[in-house]
Design a protein around this motif. Structure first.
Motif, PDB file in Angstrom:
ATOM      1  N   ILE A  81      -5.858  13.200  15.792  1.00  0.00           N
ATOM      2  CA  ILE A  81      -6.516  13.603  14.549  1.00  0.00           C
ATOM      3  C   ILE A  81      -5.478  13.512  13.437  1.00  0.00           C
ATOM      4  CG2 ILE A  81      -7.748  15.420  13.301  1.00  0.00           C
ATOM      5  CD1 ILE A  81      -8.465  16.598  16.114  1.00  0.00           C
ATOM      6  N   SER A  82      -5.671  12.586  12.509  1.00  0.00           N
ATOM      7  CA  SER A  82      -4.680  12.413  11.444  1.00  0.00           C
ATOM      8  C   SER A  82      -4.953  13.349  10.278  1.00  0.00           C
ATOM      9  CB  SER A  82      -4.659  10.964  10.950  1.00  0.00           C
ATOM     10  OG  SER A  82      -5.753  10.708  10.090  1.00  0.00           O
ATOM     11  N   VAL A  83      -3.901  13.683   9.582  1.00  0.00           N
ATOM     12  CA  VAL A  83      -4.016  14.511   8.382  1.00  0.00           C
ATOM     13  C   VAL A  83      -4.866  13.784   7.344  1.00  0.00           C
ATOM     14  CG1 VAL A  83      -2.694  15.524   6.485  1.00  0.00           C
ATOM     15  CG2 VAL A  83      -1.887  15.768   8.844  1.00  0.00           C
ATOM     16  N   ALA A  84      -4.722  12.463   7.246  1.00  0.00           N
ATOM     17  CA  ALA A  84      -5.524  11.685   6.296  1.00  0.00           C
ATOM     18  C   ALA A  84      -7.010  11.838   6.579  1.00  0.00           C
ATOM     19  CB  ALA A  84      -5.136  10.203   6.350  1.00  0.00           C
ATOM     20  N   GLU A  85      -7.389  11.840   7.846  1.00  0.00           N
ATOM     21  CA  GLU A  85      -8.796  12.001   8.220  1.00  0.00           C
ATOM     22  C   GLU A  85      -9.330  13.350   7.755  1.00  0.00           C
ATOM     23  OE1 GLU A  85     -11.554  12.137  12.267  1.00  0.00           O
ATOM     24  OE2 GLU A  85      -9.391  11.865  12.468  1.00  0.00           O
ATOM     25  N   GLU A  98      -8.018   7.113 -10.115  1.00  0.00           N
ATOM     26  CA  GLU A  98      -9.432   6.819  -9.864  1.00  0.00           C
ATOM     27  C   GLU A  98      -9.630   5.438  -9.248  1.00  0.00           C
ATOM     28  OE1 GLU A  98     -13.112   8.156  -9.473  1.00  0.00           O
ATOM     29  OE2 GLU A  98     -11.543   9.343 -10.393  1.00  0.00           O
ATOM     30  N   CYS A  99      -8.804   4.486  -9.648  1.00  0.00           N
ATOM     31  CA  CYS A  99      -9.026   3.111  -9.162  1.00  0.00           C
ATOM     32  C   CYS A  99      -8.054   2.713  -8.049  1.00  0.00           C
ATOM     33  CB  CYS A  99      -8.944   2.123 -10.319  1.00  0.00           C
ATOM     34  SG  CYS A  99      -7.428   2.206 -11.255  1.00  0.00           S
ATOM     35  N   SER A 100      -7.386   3.667  -7.446  1.00  0.00           N
ATOM     36  CA  SER A 100      -6.437   3.288  -6.404  1.00  0.00           C
ATOM     37  C   SER A 100      -6.675   3.978  -5.080  1.00  0.00           C
ATOM     38  CB  SER A 100      -5.004   3.580  -6.874  1.00  0.00           C
ATOM     39  OG  SER A 100      -4.793   4.969  -6.998  1.00  0.00           O
ATOM     40  N   HIS A 101      -7.879   4.516  -4.870  1.00  0.00           N
ATOM     41  CA  HIS A 101      -8.092   5.193  -3.595  1.00  0.00           C
ATOM     42  C   HIS A 101      -8.281   4.184  -2.482  1.00  0.00           C
ATOM     43  CE1 HIS A 101     -12.437   4.649  -3.720  1.00  0.00           C
ATOM     44  NE2 HIS A 101     -12.434   5.130  -4.943  1.00  0.00           N
ATOM     45  N   GLU A 102      -8.306   4.682  -1.273  1.00  0.00           N
ATOM     46  CA  GLU A 102      -8.205   3.846  -0.087  1.00  0.00           C
ATOM     47  C   GLU A 102      -9.316   2.813   0.091  1.00  0.00           C
ATOM     48  OE1 GLU A 102      -8.623   5.985   3.617  1.00  0.00           O
ATOM     49  OE2 GLU A 102      -9.700   7.562   2.581  1.00  0.00           O
ATOM     50  N   HIS A 103     -10.467   2.995  -0.529  1.00  0.00           N
ATOM     51  CA  HIS A 103     -11.556   2.049  -0.315  1.00  0.00           C
ATOM     52  C   HIS A 103     -11.607   0.951  -1.361  1.00  0.00           C
ATOM     53  CE1 HIS A 103     -12.913   4.348   3.019  1.00  0.00           C
ATOM     54  NE2 HIS A 103     -12.966   5.433   2.285  1.00  0.00           N
ATOM     55  N   GLY A 104     -10.737   1.008  -2.361  1.00  0.00           N
ATOM     56  CA  GLY A 104     -10.611  -0.066  -3.328  1.00  0.00           C
ATOM     57  C   GLY A 104     -11.832  -0.315  -4.191  1.00  0.00           C
ATOM     58  N   ALA A 120       0.501  -1.402  -9.037  1.00  0.00           N
ATOM     59  CA  ALA A 120       1.519  -0.450  -8.585  1.00  0.00           C
ATOM     60  C   ALA A 120       0.868   0.816  -8.032  1.00  0.00           C
ATOM     61  CB  ALA A 120       2.467  -0.100  -9.733  1.00  0.00           C
ATOM     62  N   TRP A 121      -0.148   1.335  -8.726  1.00  0.00           N
ATOM     63  CA  TRP A 121      -0.823   2.533  -8.229  1.00  0.00           C
ATOM     64  C   TRP A 121      -1.500   2.249  -6.900  1.00  0.00           C
ATOM     65  CZ3 TRP A 121       0.765   6.928  -9.285  1.00  0.00           C
ATOM     66  CH2 TRP A 121       1.173   7.287 -10.568  1.00  0.00           C
ATOM     67  N   GLY A 122      -2.020   1.052  -6.737  1.00  0.00           N
ATOM     68  CA  GLY A 122      -2.618   0.684  -5.453  1.00  0.00           C
ATOM     69  C   GLY A 122      -1.596   0.721  -4.333  1.00  0.00           C
ATOM     70  N   LEU A 123      -0.403   0.172  -4.585  1.00  0.00           N
ATOM     71  CA  LEU A 123       0.661   0.193  -3.573  1.00  0.00           C
ATOM     72  C   LEU A 123       1.122   1.617  -3.260  1.00  0.00           C
ATOM     73  CD1 LEU A 123       2.879  -2.823  -4.714  1.00  0.00           C
ATOM     74  CD2 LEU A 123       1.479  -2.656  -2.645  1.00  0.00           C
ATOM     75  N   ILE A 124       1.259   2.427  -4.297  1.00  0.00           N
ATOM     76  CA  ILE A 124       1.680   3.813  -4.093  1.00  0.00           C
ATOM     77  C   ILE A 124       0.631   4.567  -3.281  1.00  0.00           C
ATOM     78  CG2 ILE A 124       2.139   6.005  -5.267  1.00  0.00           C
ATOM     79  CD1 ILE A 124       3.310   4.231  -7.589  1.00  0.00           C
ATOM     80  N   SER A 125      -0.626   4.392  -3.621  1.00  0.00           N
ATOM     81  CA  SER A 125      -1.694   5.068  -2.876  1.00  0.00           C
ATOM     82  C   SER A 125      -1.727   4.613  -1.424  1.00  0.00           C
ATOM     83  CB  SER A 125      -3.048   4.822  -3.543  1.00  0.00           C
ATOM     84  OG  SER A 125      -3.152   5.604  -4.696  1.00  0.00           O
ATOM     85  N   GLN A 126      -1.519   3.323  -1.187  1.00  0.00           N
ATOM     86  CA  GLN A 126      -1.489   2.828   0.185  1.00  0.00           C
ATOM     87  C   GLN A 126      -0.354   3.474   0.971  1.00  0.00           C
ATOM     88  OE1 GLN A 126      -1.300  -1.440   0.047  1.00  0.00           O
ATOM     89  NE2 GLN A 126      -3.333  -1.629  -0.872  1.00  0.00           N
ATOM     90  N   ALA A 127       0.796   3.652   0.337  1.00  0.00           N
ATOM     91  CA  ALA A 127       1.936   4.294   1.006  1.00  0.00           C
ATOM     92  C   ALA A 127       1.618   5.752   1.345  1.00  0.00           C
ATOM     93  CB  ALA A 127       3.184   4.200   0.132  1.00  0.00           C
ATOM     94  N   VAL A 128       0.968   6.444   0.425  1.00  0.00           N
ATOM     95  CA  VAL A 128       0.597   7.840   0.666  1.00  0.00           C
ATOM     96  C   VAL A 128      -0.406   7.923   1.815  1.00  0.00           C
ATOM     97  CG1 VAL A 128      -0.599   9.842  -0.322  1.00  0.00           C
ATOM     98  CG2 VAL A 128       1.127   8.620  -1.670  1.00  0.00           C
TER      99      VAL A 128
END
Length: 152
Positions: A81-85, A98-104, A120-128
Protein backbone atom coordinates in the motif's frame (compact mmCIF):
# COMPACT_ATOMS: atom_id res chain seq x y z
CA UNK A 1 13.62 32.81 2.68
CA UNK A 2 11.95 29.49 3.43
CA UNK A 3 9.36 29.55 6.20
CA UNK A 4 7.60 26.53 7.66
CA UNK A 5 4.16 28.02 7.03
CA UNK A 6 4.75 27.91 3.27
CA UNK A 7 4.55 24.12 3.14
CA UNK A 8 2.24 22.17 0.87
CA UNK A 9 -0.25 20.55 3.21
CA UNK A 10 -2.37 17.44 3.29
CA UNK A 11 -5.72 17.51 5.01
CA UNK A 12 -5.99 16.24 8.57
CA UNK A 13 -8.11 13.38 7.25
CA UNK A 14 -5.29 12.18 4.96
CA UNK A 15 -2.73 12.53 7.74
CA UNK A 16 -4.96 10.56 10.12
CA UNK A 17 -5.61 7.89 7.47
CA UNK A 18 -1.87 7.25 7.22
CA UNK A 19 -1.64 7.14 11.04
CA UNK A 20 -4.45 4.57 11.22
CA UNK A 21 -2.98 2.44 8.44
CA UNK A 22 0.49 2.52 10.02
CA UNK A 23 -1.06 1.44 13.33
CA UNK A 24 -3.07 -1.33 11.67
CA UNK A 25 0.04 -2.55 9.84
CA UNK A 26 1.29 -3.80 13.22
CA UNK A 27 -1.67 -6.22 13.54
CA UNK A 28 -1.09 -9.95 13.59
CA UNK A 29 -2.17 -11.80 10.46
CA UNK A 30 -5.93 -12.23 10.46
CA UNK A 31 -6.44 -9.77 13.34
CA UNK A 32 -9.44 -7.47 12.97
CA UNK A 33 -9.79 -4.13 14.71
CA UNK A 34 -13.03 -2.44 15.69
CA UNK A 35 -13.46 1.24 14.91
CA UNK A 36 -13.54 2.05 18.64
CA UNK A 37 -10.34 0.05 19.24
CA UNK A 38 -8.62 1.93 16.41
CA UNK A 39 -9.80 5.26 17.83
CA UNK A 40 -8.60 4.33 21.33
CA UNK A 41 -5.19 3.11 20.17
CA UNK A 42 -4.57 6.00 17.77
CA UNK A 43 -6.03 8.91 19.70
CA UNK A 44 -7.92 10.00 16.57
CA UNK A 45 -11.50 11.07 17.40
CA UNK A 46 -14.02 8.25 16.82
CA UNK A 47 -16.20 10.16 14.30
CA UNK A 48 -13.13 10.88 12.15
CA UNK A 49 -11.98 7.25 12.46
CA UNK A 50 -15.38 6.03 11.23
CA UNK A 51 -15.31 8.34 8.24
CA UNK A 52 -11.74 7.36 7.31
CA UNK A 53 -12.43 3.62 7.69
CA UNK A 54 -15.44 3.85 5.37
CA UNK A 55 -13.41 5.71 2.74
CA UNK A 56 -10.51 3.25 2.96
CA UNK A 57 -12.93 0.31 2.71
CA UNK A 58 -14.64 1.77 -0.38
CA UNK A 59 -11.17 2.26 -1.89
CA UNK A 60 -10.31 -1.40 -1.18
CA UNK A 61 -7.37 -0.52 1.06
CA UNK A 62 -9.21 -1.99 4.04
CA UNK A 63 -11.66 -4.85 4.37
CA UNK A 64 -14.68 -4.68 6.62
CA UNK A 65 -15.75 -7.86 8.42
CA UNK A 66 -19.23 -8.06 9.93
CA UNK A 67 -20.34 -9.94 12.99
CA UNK A 68 -19.30 -10.40 16.59
CA UNK A 69 -15.69 -11.08 15.65
CA UNK A 70 -15.76 -8.51 12.87
CA UNK A 71 -13.85 -5.32 12.41
CA UNK A 72 -11.38 -3.90 9.93
CA UNK A 73 -8.18 -5.30 8.46
CA UNK A 74 -5.79 -4.32 5.71
CA UNK A 75 -6.95 -5.64 2.33
CA UNK A 76 -3.36 -6.45 1.40
CA UNK A 77 0.03 -6.31 3.14
CA UNK A 78 1.15 -2.84 4.29
CA UNK A 79 4.23 -3.30 2.09
CA UNK A 80 1.89 -3.18 -0.93
CA UNK A 81 0.00 0.00 0.00
CA UNK A 82 1.77 3.15 -1.17
CA UNK A 83 1.50 6.53 0.48
CA UNK A 84 0.65 7.98 -2.95
CA UNK A 85 -2.36 5.66 -3.19
CA UNK A 86 -3.66 6.76 0.21
CA UNK A 87 -3.12 10.45 -0.56
CA UNK A 88 -4.93 10.10 -3.90
CA UNK A 89 -7.94 8.51 -2.15
CA UNK A 90 -8.42 11.54 0.09
CA UNK A 91 -6.89 14.41 -1.91
CA UNK A 92 -7.41 13.38 -5.53
CA UNK A 93 -4.71 13.38 -8.19
CA UNK A 94 -1.29 14.40 -6.87
CA UNK A 95 0.28 17.51 -8.40
CA UNK A 96 1.91 20.68 -7.22
CA UNK A 97 0.06 22.90 -9.66
CA UNK A 98 -3.34 22.61 -11.33
CA UNK A 99 -1.84 21.48 -14.62
CA UNK A 100 0.86 19.17 -13.31
CA UNK A 101 -0.97 16.43 -11.46
CA UNK A 102 -0.34 12.80 -12.18
CA UNK A 103 -3.05 12.30 -14.81
CA UNK A 104 -1.86 15.11 -17.07
CA UNK A 105 -5.26 16.68 -17.65
CA UNK A 106 -5.00 19.82 -19.75
CA UNK A 107 -4.52 22.99 -17.78
CA UNK A 108 -7.20 25.58 -18.32
CA UNK A 109 -5.50 28.54 -16.65
CA UNK A 110 -4.97 31.85 -18.44
CA UNK A 111 -1.27 31.11 -18.97
CA UNK A 112 -1.53 27.62 -20.43
CA UNK A 113 -0.82 28.59 -24.05
CA UNK A 114 2.56 30.20 -23.33
CA UNK A 115 3.53 28.93 -19.90
CA UNK A 116 7.33 28.71 -19.63
CA UNK A 117 7.21 26.61 -16.43
CA UNK A 118 4.63 23.97 -17.31
CA UNK A 119 7.23 21.35 -18.26
CA UNK A 120 9.29 21.95 -15.13
CA UNK A 121 6.25 21.67 -12.86
CA UNK A 122 5.34 18.44 -14.62
CA UNK A 123 8.79 17.00 -13.90
CA UNK A 124 8.69 18.14 -10.28
CA UNK A 125 5.24 16.63 -9.78
CA UNK A 126 6.38 13.36 -11.33
CA UNK A 127 9.32 13.25 -8.90
CA UNK A 128 7.00 13.86 -5.94
CA UNK A 129 4.58 11.16 -7.11
CA UNK A 130 7.46 8.68 -7.60
CA UNK A 131 8.77 9.41 -4.10
CA UNK A 132 5.32 8.98 -2.51
CA UNK A 133 4.61 5.89 -4.62
CA UNK A 134 7.91 4.38 -3.46
CA UNK A 135 7.03 4.84 0.21
CA UNK A 136 4.72 2.24 1.74
CA UNK A 137 2.45 2.17 4.78
CA UNK A 138 4.78 -0.45 6.24
CA UNK A 139 7.70 1.97 5.96
CA UNK A 140 5.58 4.77 7.45
CA UNK A 141 5.03 2.60 10.53
CA UNK A 142 8.76 2.45 11.28
CA UNK A 143 10.53 5.15 13.28
CA UNK A 144 12.60 7.32 10.93
CA UNK A 145 15.48 9.70 11.46
CA UNK A 146 15.58 13.13 9.84
CA UNK A 147 17.28 11.75 6.74
CA UNK A 148 14.28 9.48 6.15
CA UNK A 149 16.17 6.34 7.03
CA UNK A 150 14.70 3.72 9.34
CA UNK A 151 15.99 4.29 12.86
CA UNK A 152 17.70 1.38 14.51
Amino acid sequence: PFRGDNLIRLTKQTDYALVLLALMSKAAEGEKWSASDIADRSGVPAPMVGKILKTLTRSEILESHRGVKGGYSLARPASQISVAEVIAVFEGPIGLTECSHEHGIECECDLSRNCPTAGAWGLISQAVVRALDGLTVEEMSRPMNLAGMAAE
